[in-house]
Scaffold this active site. Structure first.
Site, mmCIF file in Angstrom:
data_model
loop_
_atom_site.group_PDB
_atom_site.id
_atom_site.type_symbol
_atom_site.label_atom_id
_atom_site.label_comp_id
_atom_site.label_asym_id
_atom_site.label_seq_id
_atom_site.Cartn_x
_atom_site.Cartn_y
_atom_site.Cartn_z
ATOM 1 N N CYS A 265 -46.058 8.130 -13.153
ATOM 2 C CA CYS A 265 -45.697 7.031 -13.821
ATOM 3 C C CYS A 265 -45.341 5.781 -12.957
ATOM 4 O O CYS A 265 -46.203 4.745 -13.166
ATOM 5 C CB CYS A 265 -44.275 7.215 -14.280
ATOM 6 S SG CYS A 265 -44.417 8.612 -15.318
HETATM 7 N N1 SAJ Z 1 -38.402 6.879 -5.600
HETATM 8 C C1 SAJ Z 1 -37.932 6.193 -4.270
HETATM 9 N N2 SAJ Z 1 -36.679 5.554 -4.493
HETATM 10 C C2 SAJ Z 1 -35.965 5.672 -5.454
HETATM 11 C C3 SAJ Z 1 -36.383 6.449 -6.511
HETATM 12 C C4 SAJ Z 1 -37.603 6.795 -6.605
HETATM 13 O O1 SAJ Z 1 -38.851 6.042 -3.263
HETATM 14 O O2 SAJ Z 1 -34.772 5.147 -5.541
HETATM 15 C C5 SAJ Z 1 -39.657 7.603 -5.374
HETATM 16 C C6 SAJ Z 1 -39.513 9.194 -5.430
HETATM 17 O O3 SAJ Z 1 -39.628 9.805 -4.207
HETATM 18 C C7 SAJ Z 1 -41.008 9.461 -6.306
HETATM 19 C C8 SAJ Z 1 -41.239 8.159 -7.099
HETATM 20 O O4 SAJ Z 1 -40.533 7.032 -6.572
HETATM 21 O O5 SAJ Z 1 -42.097 9.564 -5.485
HETATM 22 C C9 SAJ Z 1 -41.037 8.354 -8.435
HETATM 23 O O6 SAJ Z 1 -39.663 8.807 -8.691
HETATM 24 P P1 SAJ Z 1 -39.185 8.921 -10.141
HETATM 25 O O7 SAJ Z 1 -37.452 9.310 -9.904
HETATM 26 O O8 SAJ Z 1 -39.009 7.552 -10.849
HETATM 27 O O9 SAJ Z 1 -39.707 10.009 -10.748
HETATM 28 P P2 SAJ Z 1 -40.827 9.937 -12.125
HETATM 29 O O10 SAJ Z 1 -41.907 9.410 -11.739
HETATM 30 O O11 SAJ Z 1 -40.780 11.073 -12.579
HETATM 31 O O12 SAJ Z 1 -40.311 8.923 -13.051
HETATM 32 C C10 SAJ Z 1 -39.717 9.331 -14.233
HETATM 33 C C11 SAJ Z 1 -40.051 8.156 -15.006
HETATM 34 N N3 SAJ Z 1 -39.868 8.539 -16.499
HETATM 35 C C12 SAJ Z 1 -40.947 8.036 -17.176
HETATM 36 O O13 SAJ Z 1 -41.913 7.455 -16.991
HETATM 37 C C13 SAJ Z 1 -40.705 8.736 -18.587
HETATM 38 C C14 SAJ Z 1 -39.124 6.928 -14.653
HETATM 39 O O14 SAJ Z 1 -39.287 6.174 -15.967
HETATM 40 C C15 SAJ Z 1 -37.636 7.389 -14.635
HETATM 41 O O15 SAJ Z 1 -37.135 6.110 -14.368
HETATM 42 C C16 SAJ Z 1 -37.511 8.152 -13.714
HETATM 43 O O16 SAJ Z 1 -38.214 9.340 -14.172
HETATM 44 C C17 SAJ Z 1 -35.872 8.641 -13.438
HETATM 45 O O17 SAJ Z 1 -35.297 7.508 -13.729
HETATM 46 O O18 SAJ Z 1 -35.718 9.492 -12.815
#
Ligand code: SAJ
Length: 429
Positions: A265
């Site tokens: 995403c």
């Molecule tokens: N990450 C960082 N720093 C942060 C948060 C995440 O480096 O503060 C990195 C993570 O390590 C990862 C990537 O970003 O590699 C994505 O992390 P994520 O927590 O956003 O996980 P996703 O990709 O599963 O995002 C999902 C998304 N959900 C949908 O698209 C329906 C996103 O919209 C959500 O915001 C996210 O989950 C969430 O909030 O956990």
């Protein structure tokens, strides 16, 4: 169980992280659900009630469900609702790749019947439903959208590994190409979702909502990644600073620096908006800059390895480095767009000998056990904050000859590692 759903047969196209949980929810709420996937292996697993991916909750629900799976699109003809949940990745040049959506729409169109509602859950930029999906459905069915059939968009909001928020309780937004289509789609989601279902004024607004949600996250991560790079030059621990800022009870939302942004995403969706804007003569400079900053974090992590080894008078060239973690976030098996692969590539470009290990992604790991990955290594990079990695003691690393630990997810107790005599490098700390 929702009594009204009894008669409702629905088809879900794509049985992955998005489609399968949705199919199981609709089944649990009393719908007759047909899961369609082009991957016959996945179809076979689902019919054997085996989850095609690591997810304990999905596995449990699958065992209790009446869900049927098939690769035969003709079977959608008896469904009142057809939901497309296929991936929308980007090509290597970051251009949007809508092939799976187009193929699914073509196949659905071939069997589309009057009165059916088609819902696109795949994440797309504003304009895709109206300008790409609708014409394909009309051409392959010979029917007219908003007259013979209806088209709506309800962007998926699955958060893999999240114990609290799931497909049943997450609020949703829905947009459609006609009032009738909107009403049908909102009523459908309200019949299976416990969360709020908000109708949007147009299908474009619904497509834009998801783009905004995920671009918001990407730019905020880029913000703290840039802070991490500068603050580390000042000897400021950026994680402490963010946690300090998070004590403000309003208008601050903490994000944390890391060795990169992975997943299907966050690192993908902004490119859909950036490329669509270009077609309309607009440069999304801010989104593009955020993507550039986040895409450089794997190299920044490797720079920490080089500097750490240098402190031990060792060159990265010829050094043995273990990369722990291939999944893009903790305790899941999804490694799509994971920064770990950029870290491995960059380490090898500097002449390092690299071992990789992830207990959730053994198929892609070069070492099949942790001890084999750590054997005689000079440096370790924690690329994914799996619980198993956080519990590894400094002594274990020292016993294996490790001199440098690069904590790519700032998930370790820095003082413990420094006091044990290891060179500790975090991302911004
Ligand atoms: N990450 C960082 N720093 C942060 C948060 C995440 O480096 O503060 C990195 C993570 O390590 C990862 C990537 O970003 O590699 C994505 O992390 P994520 O927590 O956003 O996980 P996703 O990709 O599963 O995002 C999902 C998304 N959900 C949908 O698209 C329906 C996103 O919209 C959500 O915001 C996210 O989950 C969430 O909030 O956990």
């Amino acid at each position: 169980m929702n009594k009204k759903n009894k008669a409702k047969q629905i088809s879900i196209i794509g049985l992955g992280y998005v489609g399968l949980p949705l199919a199981l929810l609709a089944d649990a709420k009393g719908c007759q659900v047909l899961g369609i996937d082009v991957d016959t292996k996945k179809v076979e697993l689902v019919n054997k009630k085996k989850s095609p991916f690591e997810d304990k909750e999905v596995q449990k629900q699958l065992k209790e469900s009446k869900l049927k799976a098939s690769n035969d699109f003709s079977r959608i003809k008896d469904s009142s609702v057809i939901i497309i949940c296929v991936p929308t990745p980007v090509y290597a040049n970051h251009m949007p790749n809508l092939e799976l959506v187009e193929n699914a729409a073509k196949k659905v169109g071939e069997y589309l019947k009057k009165g059916q509602l088609v819902i696109l859950e795949s994440t797309v930029n504003p304009g895709v439903s109206e300008e790409i999906v609708r014409p394909i459905l009309e051409r392959s069915s010979g029917l007219v959208c908003s007259k013979d059939f209806y088209l709506a968009h309800c962007p998926e909001r699955i958060n893999p590994g999240d114990k609290k928020w799931n497909v049943r309780n997450i609020n949703r937004i829905v947009g459609a190409l006609s009032d009738k289509g909107l009403k049908l789609a909102v009523n459908f989601y309200r019949s299976i979702i416990d969360g709020d279902v908000k109708p949007m004024k147009s299908i474009k607004e619904a497509e834009a909502v998801k783009m905004v949600e995920n671009s918001f996250r990407d730019i905020n991560i880029a913000f703290v990644n840039e802070l991490a790079i500068f603050f580390s030059k000042l000897g400021i621990d950026v994680v402490n600073v963010i946690e300090g800022a998070a004590t403000k009870p309003f208008s601050f939302m903490p994000h944390f620096p890391g060795c990169g942004v992975g997943g299907h995403c966050i690192p993908i969706d902004p490119y859909y908006l950036i490329e669509y804007a270009k077609k309309h003569g607009f440069n999304h400079d801010f989104l593009a800059l955020a993507r550039r900053i986040n895409s450089q974090m794997p190299e920044y992590a490797v720079e920490q390895v080089r500097m750490g080894l240098n402190e031990k008078k060792k060159s990265i060239n010829g050094a043995k480095v273990a990369v722990l973690g291939l999944a893009y976030k903790p305790n899941i098996d999804d490694y799509r767009e994971s920064p770990s692969f950029g870290i491995i590539k960059s380490l090898k470009s500097f002449g390092a000998k690299v071992a990789s290990y992830d207990p959730f992604v053994l198929g892609k790991s070069s070492a099949k056990t942790l001890s084999k990955a750590l054997k005689n290594v000079d440096a370790v990079v924690i690329a994914t904050a799996h619980t198993k990695f956080i519990s590894i003691s400094p002594e274990t690393y020292i016993k294996n000859g490790v001199k440098v630990v690069v904590d790519g997810r700032n998930c370790l107790n820095k003082d413990k590692f420094v006091n044990a005599g290891l060179v500790y490098k975090g991302i911004g700390r």
